[in-house]
Scaffold this active site. Structure first.
Site, PDB file in Angstrom:
ATOM      1  N   LYS A 177       0.442 -11.567  -0.849  1.00 46.25           N
ATOM      2  CA  LYS A 177       1.667 -10.844  -0.224  1.00 46.25           C
ATOM      3  C   LYS A 177       2.903 -11.611  -0.508  1.00 46.25           C
ATOM      4  CE  LYS A 177      -0.566  -7.145   1.390  1.00 46.25           C
ATOM      5  NZ  LYS A 177      -0.117  -5.659   1.008  1.00 46.25           N
ATOM      6  N   ASP A 203       1.686  -8.970  -4.331  1.00 51.64           N
ATOM      7  CA  ASP A 203       2.122  -7.652  -4.065  1.00 51.64           C
ATOM      8  C   ASP A 203       3.192  -7.439  -3.011  1.00 51.64           C
ATOM      9  OD1 ASP A 203       2.121  -4.891  -2.990  1.00 51.64           O
ATOM     10  OD2 ASP A 203       0.474  -5.043  -1.640  1.00 51.64           O
ATOM     11  N   GLU A 228       2.137  -5.774  -7.828  1.00 50.52           N
ATOM     12  CA  GLU A 228       1.967  -4.695  -7.333  1.00 50.52           C
ATOM     13  C   GLU A 228       3.143  -4.156  -6.509  1.00 50.52           C
ATOM     14  OE1 GLU A 228      -0.985  -2.533  -3.859  1.00 50.52           O
ATOM     15  OE2 GLU A 228      -1.401  -4.578  -4.964  1.00 50.52           O
ATOM     16  N   ASP A 253       1.365   1.531  -6.369  1.00 52.72           N
ATOM     17  CA  ASP A 253       0.474   1.722  -4.939  1.00 52.72           C
ATOM     18  C   ASP A 253       1.053   2.764  -3.834  1.00 52.72           C
ATOM     19  OD1 ASP A 253      -0.961   1.908  -2.532  1.00 52.72           O
ATOM     20  OD2 ASP A 253      -0.405  -0.392  -1.977  1.00 52.72           O
ATOM     21  N   LYS A 277      -5.645   4.425  -2.992  1.00 56.05           N
ATOM     22  CA  LYS A 277      -6.055   4.678  -1.827  1.00 56.05           C
ATOM     23  C   LYS A 277      -6.158   5.961  -1.484  1.00 56.05           C
ATOM     24  CE  LYS A 277      -3.848   0.257  -0.530  1.00 56.05           C
ATOM     25  NZ  LYS A 277      -2.585  -0.299   0.280  1.00 56.05           N
TER      26      LYS A 277
END
Length: 386
Positions: A177, A203, A228, A253, A277
């Site tokens: 992250k 991300d 991401e 995402d 997801k």
């Protein structure tokens, strides 16, 4: 009732508080214990399946929250499907999206649960049932590669050590992250430490803007497997422009909310990878449609995670067994997040970073530890057909 039809006779909602092994920090906040909504669905013949709502406690990842999902399920979604007969779970999706266009994670918890319930009635695994619903017609894989997402750390040395340990444990992809304020030095060091052992990615959770091109160019030079969601979820044009200027594939995402948004990504060339997801897109019906669209466009997918319990992880593993999920997903072993999971046989991975898909077990392939769930329940509500 016909094996091909599902009539929902009872749905029980339970909220539990499941402590994490260690706090998980992203650009949008820190989570120490996961508030989880569990659903136990029963049909008119007594078959049951458990599912999970993946909404966060706060509106950080999406506007949807645990409390909002609970209300949506209680007031609108469950009354809409209870005592109705559905020939296929895609019919559940159609009914829900028509009347409750928002609250995709709440809708998904019911829709995905009916997929598992239908698979259980057919005495086949959820993975096989999903594979048969795809236009591609390929059987599910028997094992899937797993990656790991590491939260933000205030200490670069700790982050490098976490990356080294994850690579040694066999994870196929390691995601870090980041935010515009992140120190890039430790990320470079992590790249050097990992080498070819695992794919390293970052991300940003939409925390960058086009004003951060200098930092993004530095990240691009690291040779990562993907960047991401660098920009805002709605900025498809900005992502397309950014992708043209970067060698590193952009993975979308939060941007992918439906098959329609996936089509927009493909048309504009806003990215080269999708983090799927199922909860974010409203369930398996949309997820399979996006999977098939991206396969035709030669855009690979991987299955993202939302800190699911072992119940939610079962759905992720089934989804990740579809053929276009060619990149390692966020389907880490139970012990990565939970001291004790709420399924009787916690999820594990082998030394090669592979998780077995329970293709020979009916339904989700996991059994719920009901006694432990009862210990964790903070509120419960049951709904029965009149």
């Amino acid at each position: 009732m016909s094996q091909d039809k599902t009539q929902l006779a009872r749905i029980t909602l339970r909220e539990i508080r499941l402590p994490l092994v260690e706090p998980f920090r992203t650009a949008t906040g820190t989570v120490e214990a996961r508030r989880v909504i569990l659903l136990e669905l029963s049909d008119a013949d007594g078959a049951t399946a458990w599912s999970e709502c993946v909404a966060d406690a706060v509106p950080s990842y999406t506007p949807e929250t645990v409390d909002g999902a609970w209300q949506a399920l209680t007031d609108w979604i469950i009354p809409l499907v209870l005592d109705k007969s559905f020939a296929h779970p895609t019919d559940v999706h159609a009914a829900l999206v028509s009347w409750v266009p928002d609250h995709p994670m709440a809708r998904a918890s019911v829709e995905m649960g009916t997929w598992a319930l239908a698979a259980t009635r057919r005495q086949e695994s959820l993975a096989r049932f999903l594979a048969r619903s795809s236009d591609l017609g390929a059987p599910p894989r028997k094992s899937v590669a797993t990656g790991i997402a590491l939260g933000l750390t205030s200490n670069g040395t700790d982050m490098v050590n976490q990356v080294r340990l994850a690579a040694a444990e066999g994870y196929r992809r390691i995601k870090l992250k980041i935010s515009p304020q992140s120190d890039l030095g430790p990320i470079r060091e992590a790249c050097a430490q990992v080498g070819a052992k695992a794919a390293l990615s970052v991300d940003a959770n939409g925390s960058f803007s086009t004003d951060d091109m200098t930092v993004l160019k530095e990240i691009d030079a690291m040779g990562l497997s993907m960047i991401e969601q660098p920009l805002d979820a709605k900025d498809f044009e900005g992502h397309a422009e950014l992708q043209r200027s970067l060698r590193t594939p952009i993975c979308l995402d939060e941007s992918i909310e439906s098959d329609a948004t996936a089509e927009r990504m493909v048309r504009l060339h806003s990215g080269r990878i999708v983090n799927m997801k199922a909860g974010r897109v409203g369930g398996f019906t949309e997820a399979v449609a996006i999977h098939d669209r991206c396969r035709l466009a030669e855009i690979p997918l991987w299955c993202g995670g939302m800190l699911e319990s072992g119940i939610g992880r079962a759905y992720n593993v089934a989804l990740a067994s579809l053929p276009n999920f060619t990149l390692p997903g966020d389907i880490s072993p139970s012990a990565r997040y939970w001291a004790r999971d709420i399924v009787t046989e916690p999820w594990t991975m082998d030394s090669e970073g592979m998780v077995m898909v329970p293709v020979e077990r009916a339904g989700t392939g996991v059994d719920v530890d009901r006694a432990f769930v009862d210990e964790l329940v903070v509120r419960e509500s049951a709904f029965s057909a009149s």
